[in-house]
Design a protein around this motif. Structure first.
Motif: not given
Lengths: 101, 634, 187
Positions: B173-177, B226-232, B234-239
């Protein structure tokens, strides 16, 4: 021949030089402390001479403070000497090289 | 009464500080109750401010409170200030409201946890950060809250950090965010560079002067954030992995509040968003919604289904923003907060009752032993499936309508949304049937390599602190749609309330017939999904094995691909960076050390340890000084 | 004429005492030579009309500090101190001669120019007058202008006393046992 203040200054300077020389050539920590006293007295004499020269009492005041510092220095210095010699009875100033870099 | 806005974040901050200092002393359950009380106090303060705002005329509902100049740097001055307007107060209301319920729930859920008080420390800190994010009057304060909720999120995901998967999930989550945060920072820099301000009101006033290119660049950076925090994509993987955290955290941080901060950010910056960027946002949202819904179909973990469902629903909200229907987005944020928090808390209640079993294949028939949890969960299911008159139907319908009215690719977006709605209804029905209906499979033998429970499972209903929030949220999930009912003439409360916040208030252009037809189609899709699920999972008439292909269970191998890229060529890049670090950076640092050491060795003999040699040094120095003084008199 | 005789006699006493300090083999002799010098300086103080300082010089220096030296010598045992004779490394001797040479050179330079090197400044505030005694004038500056410095010296003395007590204290049994192996762990 009239005695001027500069005579006293010369005497003070000589005492200072003798004391400094003694500090450099003696190895006994006690005698080294005495040499320091000699140097301080040379300075004291100079202060009093200047006090007279400029008619300024503050020269004598400084001597008073030097006296106090000298007393404190002797107390602590002798305390150190006693502590060191109790541990190493044969120690001279040159043997105390623990702090060698 | 608007001046009391500072109280809203002050309560959780106070709770955080008190718990940080004396949480252990307070112990269980007093620490939990204190945190809940602070959260409730914050909710009360929000209500007071809200009431004060309602007293104003619609156009005067914007209030700024500056506490102090936080960062006066050159000609940039960042204030520590709050902006109270309909948008921020709406967000604050549901954040504190849902947050309080989840605090209450946690009092029961975290029972007997060794880090009980620490959990509430994080929870209060999270609430504080989230409120700073929402209430800040400039981008930097929002960023402060943004990072604050982020850090709390990492803490809470890896709350049980002795479990390796939890620690890894926190790291992920940290890295993705960070990628998203990078976008946020660039957006702030761009805005500062082009508009010379970071305050929202000033940005809104000056946004018209932006060139289309700059506006698009800023919008895209904001989209990355927003895609990072709101898990869109291609950055959704952490959620999905974030579900390693305690379930109340999943409900609050990773479903109801934090993940909607991306939506909030985009809506807040609606003056800046360019048309091109909006189109991209809409596409990202639609793609994410469909993708996540597809993956959710084949998940076995009760929380992972809900996690992918969250990603999917967040995609809906992005779709709404992309269609310019900001109110619809916020409306869905709110209803989603209600029913998704309800579903998560319900799943937490199930997990609690099943002694930490999370695999739906080993549940079933829980409706009878957990009546309240079952009933409320079913309410949440109907809401998310889009069955009228539950709240989810209204907000989802509005988004679909907004997508339909988009020029050019509108119908495509609408169709994607419709398919997603069908899938949503299907996978949620599947979950409900697997967990609450059918026969009890609690003690079925596990396949090789899967750890089962240590003793026989005897499910039981949860304590009142856990089911009371469920009940409240169930009522909200049923009635939430009333906030913005399109049917009865002017009954668009939320729409009118939020309208002053937007640059271009969105108005639906379709006629009533179109609206009704679209709504009927959406409901039909939802019912179709449910009906299909009934055939497969309740009546067991259709073989279910082919409906859970490995391709979907493994989330289309996105994670695996990421891991491969990062592990293959990515590692080489990291190695290169590491070499640079070792040679250049460390070399400079070590070199400084070596230089000092060399100089020291050079002058070391001077420290002979002979006191009298030192005395000579003093004497030489003294003579030199005297000679220098006298040289002036010659 | 009397002044000159007094000065010369006192100066001879001072200098011979000083040489005695740095040349005496026995530290006890060195200490006694130091007393001689101090007396000579006291005489010079009288000649310079610093009567109070002359008295203090005798009481504090000759009476207290030198006695302290002698006390320490006796405490450590005459054997220890007697074994220390004049002895210096060659470089040390050269440095000492360099120091005294340079000092004498500066002195000679100053004697030549003393009239314009250090005169011509009028007294600033502490002028000696004939109306009051030396003691009361000294007290006037000491307890008025320099009262804070004076108080600080008392702090200094207290610190020195405490330091001496700590230094001279015999190590306790626990410390001896703990630091028995390592050198210099206590002192």
């Amino acid at each position: 021949m009239e005695v001027t203040e500069s005579w006293y200054l010369v005497l003070g300077a000589l005492l200072f030089i003798i004391g400094g020389t003694g500090l450099l050539i003696r190895r006994n920590p006690l005698v080294m402390l005495m040499c320091v006293e000699l140097m301080l007295n040379g300075v004291n004499l100079t202060f009093v001479a200047f006090s007279r020269m400029f008619s300024d009492i503050r020269g004598q005041t400084v001597v008073f403070f030097v006296l106090v510092v000298a007393a404190a220095e002797v107390v602590v210095g002798l305390g150190l000497v006693v502590a060191i010699l109790r541990r190493q009875p044969e120690a001279t100033a040159d043997d105390l090289n623990v702090l060698k870099g | 009464m608007l001046e009391l806005v500072w109280l809203i974040p002050a309560f959780p901050l106070l709770g955080f500080l008190v718990l940080l200092a004396g949480g252990r002393v307070l112990g269980e359950p007093r620490a939990g109750w204190l945190a809940t009380l602070m959260s409730a106090g914050s909710f009360a303060a929000t209500l007071v401010v809200f009431a004060g705002m309602l007293g104003e005329d619609a156009q005067d509902r914007e209030f700024q409170q500056v506490l102090f100049d936080w960062l006066p740097v050159g000609n940039l001055t960042v204030e520590a200030g709050f902006l109270v307007d309909p948008l921020s107060i709406t967000m604050a209301l549901f954040v504190t409201g849902v947050g309080s319920l989840i605090h209450l729930y946690s009092v029961g859920y975290m029972h007997n946890d060794p880090k009980y008080s620490k959990f509430f420390v994080y929870l209060n800190l999270f609430l504080f950060s989230m409120l700073m994010l929402v209430l800040g009057n400039n981008l930097v304060i929002t960023f402060l809250g943004w990072e604050g909720v982020g850090v709390c999120s990492y803490f809470l995901i890896s709350f049980w950090h002795t479990r390796e998967s939890a620690a890894v999930a926190g790291k992920k989550a940290f890295v993705t965010n960070r990628v998203g945060d990078w976008g946020f920072m660039l957006a702030v820099f761009l805005i500062w560079g082009s508009l010379h301000t970071v305050t929202y009101t000033e940005i809104n006033a000056a946004a018209g002067a932006l060139t289309n290119t700059t506006a698009t660049a800023i919008s895209l950076m904001l989209l990355i954030a927003a895609a990072g925090k709101s898990a869109q994509l291609p950055l959704y993987v952490w959620l999905p992995d974030a579900m390693e955290g305690p379930t109340p955290v999943s409900a609050m941080v990773h479903a109801a509040t934090m993940v909607t901060s991306g939506i909030y950010l985009l809506v807040r910056m609606n003056y800046v968003l360019s048309d091109d960027a909006l189109l991209i946002i809409a596409i990202v949202g639609a793609a994410t919604a469909l993708f996540a819904a597809l993956v959710a179909v084949a998940q076995h973990d009760i929380k992972r289904v809900l996690a992918y469902s969250t990603v999917s629903q967040l995609g809906y909200m992005f779709l709404a923003i992309g269609s310019g229907a900001y109110v619809a987005a916020i409306f869905h944020v709110i209803t989603h907060a209600f029913f998704k928090a309800l579903l998560f808390l319900g799943s937490g209640s199930v997990i609690h009752g099943m002694h930490d079993e999370q695999d739906m294949r080993y549940m079933g028939a829980l409706r009878k032993v957990m009546p309240i949890t079952g009933a409320t969960f079913i309410v949440g299911w109907l809401a998310i499936a889009g069955v009228p008159p539950f709240s989810g139907f209204w907000s989802k319908d509005e988004i679909l309508l907004a997508a339909w009215e988009q020029p050019d690719i509108g119908p495509v977006l609408w169709a994607v949304g419709l398919v997603t709605a069908l899938l949503t209804a299907y996978y949620m029905s599947r979950q409900v049937f697997l967990v609450f209906y059918g026969e009890a499979r609690w003690n079925d033998p596990r396949p090789e390599g899967v750890e089962g429970p240590e003793s026989e499972v005897h499910p039981h209903e949860s304590p009142w602190t856990m089911w009371a929030p469920l009940a409240v949220l169930a009522i909200a999930a049923v009635a939430g749609g009333a906030l913005n009912l399109p049917v009865v003439g002017d009954w668009l409360v939320l729409e009118h309330f939020l309208e002053p916040v937007f640059a271009h208030p969105h108005h639906f252009t379709s006629g009533t017939t179109t609206k009704v037809v679209l709504a009927v189609i959406a409901v039909a899709a939802g019912l179709l999904g449910i009906a299909f699920a009934v055939q497969v999972w309740l009546r067991r008439k259709i073989d279910s094995s082919r409906l859970e292909p490995k391709f979907l269970t493994e989330a289309m191998y996105v994670d695996a691909t990421y891991a491969k890229v990062a592990g293959g060529p990515g590692t080489k890049g990291f190695d290169l960076a590491a070499t640079f670090d070792k040679v250049v950076v460390d070399g400079a640092v070590d070199g400084t050390g070596r230089l000092v050491r060399k100089v020291g060795e050079l002058i070391q003999p001077a420290q002979s340890g002979f006191v009298r040699q030192y005395a000579i040094g003093v004497a030489i120095g003294g003579i030199a000084v005297v000679v220098w003084l006298l040289s002036g008199t010659v | 004429m009397v002044d000159t005789i007094v000065f010369i006699v006192a100066a001879v006493i001072c200098l011979s005492g000083a040489f005695g300090v740095i040349l005496a083999r026995n530290p006890v002799h060195a200490a006694l030579m130091l007393v001689m010098t101090l007396f000579g300086i006291a005489v010079q103080f009288v000649a310079l009309e610093a009567h109070f300082l002359a008295a203090v010089q005798v009481i504090v220096y000759a009476g207290a500090i030198v006695v302290l030296f002698l006390f320490v010598i006796m405490l450590l045992g005459i054997d220890v101190s007697q074994s220390l004779e004049i002895g210096a490394m060659q470089s040390q001797k050269i440095a000492a001669f360099g120091f005294s040479g340079a000092g004498l050179a500066i002195l000679g330079f100053l004697v030549n120019r003393v009239d314009n090197a250090a005169t011509g400044r009028p007294p600033v505030g502490g002028a000696i007058n004939d109306r009051t005694t030396n003691v009361s004038q000294l007290a006037g500056t000491l307890f008025d202008d320099y009262v804070y410095a004076f108080e600080l010296t008392s702090v200094l003395l207290v610190i020195a006393v405490i330091g001496a007590v700590v230094l001279a204290r015999k190590p306790t049994r626990a410390q001896v046992e703990a630091g028995g192996e390592s050198e210099g762990s206590d002192a």
